[in-house]
Design an enzyme around this catalytic site. Structure first.
Site, PDB file in Angstrom:
ATOM      1  N   ARG A 163      -1.196   8.952   8.968  1.00 16.39           N
ATOM      2  CA  ARG A 163      -1.003   7.521   9.262  1.00 16.39           C
ATOM      3  C   ARG A 163      -0.545   6.758   8.033  1.00 16.39           C
ATOM      4  O   ARG A 163      -1.094   6.917   6.939  1.00 16.39           O
ATOM      5  CB  ARG A 163      -2.332   6.926   9.739  1.00 16.39           C
ATOM      6  CG  ARG A 163      -2.290   5.431   9.959  1.00 16.39           C
ATOM      7  CD  ARG A 163      -3.627   4.945  10.444  1.00 16.39           C
ATOM      8  NE  ARG A 163      -4.662   5.106   9.440  1.00 16.39           N
ATOM      9  CZ  ARG A 163      -5.146   4.117   8.682  1.00 16.39           C
ATOM     10  NH1 ARG A 163      -4.692   2.888   8.828  1.00 16.39           N
ATOM     11  NH2 ARG A 163      -6.097   4.343   7.817  1.00 16.39           N
ATOM     12  N   GLU A 173       0.854  -1.200   0.000  1.00 20.66           N
ATOM     13  CA  GLU A 173       0.000   0.000   0.000  1.00 20.66           C
ATOM     14  C   GLU A 173       0.880   1.236   0.000  1.00 20.66           C
ATOM     15  O   GLU A 173       2.102   1.149   0.215  1.00 20.66           O
ATOM     16  CB  GLU A 173      -0.937  -0.023   1.220  1.00 20.66           C
ATOM     17  CG  GLU A 173      -1.962  -1.148   1.132  1.00 20.66           C
ATOM     18  CD  GLU A 173      -2.918  -1.213   2.310  1.00 20.66           C
ATOM     19  OE1 GLU A 173      -3.033  -0.232   3.049  1.00 20.66           O
ATOM     20  OE2 GLU A 173      -3.538  -2.263   2.482  1.00 20.66           O
ATOM     21  N   HIS A 206      -9.192   9.117   2.708  1.00 24.62           N
ATOM     22  CA  HIS A 206      -8.740   8.002   1.859  1.00 24.62           C
ATOM     23  C   HIS A 206      -8.959   8.428   0.411  1.00 24.62           C
ATOM     24  O   HIS A 206     -10.043   8.920   0.073  1.00 24.62           O
ATOM     25  CB  HIS A 206      -9.537   6.738   2.178  1.00 24.62           C
ATOM     26  CG  HIS A 206      -8.911   5.492   1.628  1.00 24.62           C
ATOM     27  ND1 HIS A 206      -8.825   5.257   0.277  1.00 24.62           N
ATOM     28  CD2 HIS A 206      -8.311   4.446   2.232  1.00 24.62           C
ATOM     29  CE1 HIS A 206      -8.213   4.092   0.085  1.00 24.62           C
ATOM     30  NE2 HIS A 206      -7.889   3.580   1.260  1.00 24.62           N
ATOM     31  N   ARG A 210      -0.839   8.696   1.483  1.00 26.41           N
ATOM     32  CA  ARG A 210      -2.251   9.025   1.267  1.00 26.41           C
ATOM     33  C   ARG A 210      -2.569  10.514   1.185  1.00 26.41           C
ATOM     34  O   ARG A 210      -3.402  10.939   0.409  1.00 26.41           O
ATOM     35  CB  ARG A 210      -3.033   8.476   2.443  1.00 26.41           C
ATOM     36  CG  ARG A 210      -3.911   7.385   2.024  1.00 26.41           C
ATOM     37  CD  ARG A 210      -4.572   6.797   3.203  1.00 26.41           C
ATOM     38  NE  ARG A 210      -4.513   5.373   2.994  1.00 26.41           N
ATOM     39  CZ  ARG A 210      -5.001   4.494   3.822  1.00 26.41           C
ATOM     40  NH1 ARG A 210      -5.540   4.894   4.945  1.00 26.41           N
ATOM     41  NH2 ARG A 210      -4.933   3.229   3.552  1.00 26.41           N
ATOM     42  N   HIS A 229     -11.629   9.291   6.415  1.00 28.00           N
ATOM     43  CA  HIS A 229     -11.396   7.871   6.645  1.00 28.00           C
ATOM     44  C   HIS A 229     -10.890   7.566   8.051  1.00 28.00           C
ATOM     45  O   HIS A 229     -11.313   6.594   8.669  1.00 28.00           O
ATOM     46  CB  HIS A 229     -10.378   7.408   5.606  1.00 28.00           C
ATOM     47  CG  HIS A 229     -10.027   5.965   5.661  1.00 28.00           C
ATOM     48  ND1 HIS A 229     -10.949   4.968   5.457  1.00 28.00           N
ATOM     49  CD2 HIS A 229      -8.841   5.329   5.890  1.00 28.00           C
ATOM     50  CE1 HIS A 229     -10.353   3.782   5.548  1.00 28.00           C
ATOM     51  NE2 HIS A 229      -9.080   3.983   5.835  1.00 28.00           N
TER      52      HIS A 229
END
Ligand code: FAD
Ligand code: SIN
Length: 536
Positions: free
Chosen positions: A383, A116, A241, A287, A348
Site C-alpha cells: 500500500r 510520505e 511500518h 515502505r 501495520h
C-alpha cells in the site's frame, strides 16, 4: 434476543461511520463496536489522507505512485476510481466539520500538504499528526446525532448469520442476514438481523507481537467472511511500518512517515546513514523497501533499533507540526527536538482481505466489506502511504450507494434463523490457556512470518499453527464463549491464512519477501493469491 435494522454495520472506524451516515438517509442502522466506538485504527491515524488537491499535482501522478508501490498487483481501474472519487469525498468530510491543517505560508494551496514515502508530490491532507482522531471525532458526532443510527458498544460479532437452508450453497447463492453477537457487558449472545450487513472490522495487526495497531485489530471480519464461504485474497501482504517507537515499556506507538517527509533521517546507532544504499529516494522509498533495509541492518549488526533524526529542524516547527509525537516521546524521556528517536519496524496494515467487487460487495449476497478488512485491488502487493483512509471513504460510499439502491429491489423474505445455542459448553476454568495461545501465535508470526520469510520458517510456522488450530477449535466448542476466545479463534485462522498465502506465492513481490525465492516471477505470480474454505 433478536434485534432488527435495515443495515447492520460491524465496526465503527472511518469505513463503518461513513457507511452508516450515508445509509441512514435511507433506513435504520445498528452499528456494533467491540470496545467504545471511538477505539479503532482510524483513531490513531497520524500522517493523513492522500488526495490530489494542489495545482502542482495530478490524478495521473497519484495513480502512477500507487501502482509503482503496489509492485504490479494493483487493479488499474480500481486505482483510478479511488483516486478520482476521493477528492469530492474529502470536500464532504470538510463540510461535515473535519478540520485539516491549512496552509499558512503560500496562497497556492488551501491545505498544508504532507509528504510520505512513495509519493512524488506533497498530497497528504492532515490534521497536525492526529488526523484520525479529528476524523473519528467529527464523524462520530454526526452519526451520534442521527435518529436512525443506534450504537452498540462492547458488542462483538461472533459469526455471520447464514440460514441453515443456504449453508451448503455456493457463496454467490448464499445470503447473509446479519450476525450472532456477544454483548460483552451482559455476557449474552443475540441475533442482529438485517437485510444488509457490512463488515468494517479493520485490520489484523494483532496477529504479530510487534504492531502499531490497537487491540481491536484481530482480523475478525476476515475470519467471519472466510468461515461463511467468501474468498479472501493476498493475505501474505502484511505491511510493516518502518518506524514505530522502540522503548521497552511503550506499546504500539507510531512515528509517522510524515516525519521523514519533513526531513527526518534514518540513522544507525553510530549516527551513520544507510538508506542511500537501498533506494534512490533514500528515507522516502516505499515502505516495503525501508522496512526491509532496517531489518537487514539490524540483523547484520545485532542491534535493537535504528534512529529517526529530525533535530536539524526548528524546534517550534517540530512541536507545531508533530504535537502528538512530540508529547508522546517526551513522556518516554525523548525530546525529539534535541534527540534522535529510537525506532523499529512493526506490523501495520493488511493489504489483503475479503474479496470485494468495485461496489464493495463480497461473494455472499447482501454482505459488503469496506475499509481495511476488504481486498479491493487498490493496494496490490504494497500500500502507498495514506491511501487507506481514502480507500475506506470511497468504498464505504460506493457500498452505501449500492446497498441503498438495492433496498427497493429485495424480494426474498428473511428465512427462519436458528437462535444461538451453547450446546454442552461450560465455563472455562483454564482462561490462562487463551492468553498462552494468543501469545504463542503472535511470537510465532513475528519469528517466522515477518519481513523476511523462507520456506523452512514458513513450514515450521504452518506445523505449529495447524496444531494450534486444532487445540483452539476444541476449546471453542467445549467452553462458554468470551470476547477473548472469539478473538483467539479469529486470530489463529488469520495467522493460518497468512502462512498459507505466503507458502502459496513462490516468488518475492512487494511486501512478501521469501529468501528461498528472492526473484519476482511475473510469468507465474502476477496474480492475486485467493483462498476460500475447502481450498486447503
Ligand atoms: P478501524 O478504524 O480499525 O475500525 C474497526 C472497527 O471494527 C472498530 O470499531 C472495532 O471495534 C470494530 N470491530 C472489529 N471487530 C469487531 C467485531 N468482531 N465485532 C464488532 N466490532 C468489531 N492510514 C492512512 O491512510 N493514513 C494514516 O495516516 C494512517 N495512519 C495510521 C496510524 C496507525 C497507528 C494505524 C494503526 C493505522 C494507520 N493507517 C493510516 C491505517 C488506517 O488507519 C486504517 O487502515 C483505517 O483506519 C482502517 O479503518 P477501518 O474503518 O477499516 O477500521
Ligand atoms: C503514517 O503516518 O506514517 C501512517 C500513514 C499510513 O499508514 O498510511
Amino acid at each position: 434476543m433478536r434485534f432488527e435494522s435495515d443495515f447492520l454495520v460491524i465496526g465503527g472506524g472511518i469505513a463503518g461511520l461513513w457507511f452508516a451516515i450515508q445509509a441512514a438517509q435511507h433506513g435504520t442502522v445498528i452499528m456494533l463496536a467491540k470496545k467504545d466506538v471511538r477505539e479503532s485504527s482510524t483513531n490513531y491515524a497520524q500522517g493523513g489522507i492522500a488526495a490530489v488537491s494542489s495545482k502542482d499535482d495530478s490524478l495521473e501522478e497519484h495513480v502512477q505512485d500507487t501502482m509503482a508501490a503496489g509492485a504490479d498487483l494493483c487493479k488499474p481501474d480500481i486505482v483510478r476510481t479511488v483516486i478520482s472519487e476521493g477528492p469530492p469525498l474529502i470536500e464532504e468530510l470538510v463540510r461535515l466539520g473535519v478540520e485539516f491543517t491549512t496552509c499558512k505560508h503560500t496562497d497556492t494551496n488551501r491545505f498544508d500538504l504532507g509528504l510520505e514515502g512513495g509519493h512524488s508530490k506533497r498530497r497528504i491532507l492532515h490534521a497536525s499528526d492526529f488526523t484520525g482522531r479529528e476524523i473519528v471525532g467529527k464523524l462520530f458526532a454526526v452519526a451520534a446525532d442521527h435518529p436512525r443510527i443506534q450504537f452498540r458498544n462492547y458488542h462483538i460479532a461472533i459469526d455471520l448469520l447464514i440460514s441453515p437452508r443456504d449453508r451448503d450453497l455456493a457463496p454467490k447463492e448464499k445470503r447473509c442476514w446479519g450476525a450472532y453477537v456477544l454483548d460483552i457487558e451482559k455476557n449474552e449472545v443475540h441475533s442482529f438481523v438485517a437485510p444488509t450487513t457490512v463488515l468494517a472490522t479493520g485490520g489484523t495487526g494483532k496477529v504479530y507481537l510487534y504492531t502499531s495497531n490497537p487491540d481491536i485489530a484481530t482480523g475478525d471480519g476476515v475470519a467471519m467472511a472466510y468461515r461463511a464461504g467468501a474468498r479472501v485474497a493476498n493475505m501474505e501482504f502484511t505491511q510493516f511500518h518502518p518506524t514505530c517507537l522502540y522503548h521497552p515499556q511503550a506499546k504500539s506507538f507510531l512515528i509517522s512517515e510524515a516525519v521523514r517527509g519533513e526531513g527526518g533521517t534514518l540513522r544507525l546507532i553510530d549516527g551513520s546513514t544507510f538508506m542511500e544504499k537501498y533506494h534512490p529516494s533514500g528515507c522516502l522509498a516505499p515502505r516495503d523497501i525501508v522496512a526491509r533495509a532496517i531489518d537487514r541492518e539490524l540483523k547484520k549488526r545485532g542491534e535493537e533499533y535504528v534512529t529517526l533524526d529530525i533535530t536539524h529542524r526548528d524546534p517550534d516547527f517540530i512541536r507545531s507540526r508533530f504535537p502528538n509525537i512530540y508529547r508522546e516521546c517526551l513522556a518516554w524521556g525523548i525530546d525529539i527536538t534535541r534527540q534522535p528517536i529510537p525506532v523499529v519496524p512493526a506490523a501495520h496494515y493488511m493489504c489483503g482481505g475479503v474479496v470485494v467487487d468495485a461496489l464493495g460487495q463480497t461473494d455472499i449476497q447482501n454482505l459488503y466489506a469496506v475499509g481495511e478488512v476488504a481486498c479491493t485491488g487498490l493496494h496490490g502487493a504494497n500500500r502507498l502511504a495514506s491511501n487507506s483512509l481514502l480507500e475506506a471513504l470511497v468504498f464505504a460510499q460506493r457500498a452505501a450507494d449500492t446497498s441503498c439502491r438495492r433496498m427497493g429491489e429485495r424480494k426474498a423474505p428473511c428465512p427462519p434463523l436458528p437462535h444461538w445455542t451453547s450446546g454442552h459448553a461450560v465455563d472455562s476454568d483454564e482462561s490462562i490457556v487463551v492468553a498462552h495461545n494468543w501469545d504463542e501465535i503472535r511470537r510465532l508470526m513475528s519469528n517466522y512470518v515477518s519481513i523476511f520469510r523462507s520456506n523452512k520458517r514458513l513450514e515450521r510456522a504452518k506445523r505449529r499453527i495447524d496444531a494450534l488450530v486444532g487445540e483452539i477449535h476444541q476449546y471453542y466448542w467445549d467452553f462458554l464463549i468470551t470476547a477473548d476466545l472469539i478473538e483467539l479463534r479469529n486470530l489463529v485462522l488469520v495467522a493460518d491464512l497468512i502462512i498459507t498465502s505466503a507458502m502459496t506465492r513462490k516468488e518475492s513481490r512487494g511486501l512478501h519477501y521469501n529468501i528461498s525465492y528472492p526473484v519476482t516471477d511475473d510469468e507465474t505470480w502476477k496474480r492475486d493469491t485467493i483462498l476460500w474454505r475447502g481450498y486447503q
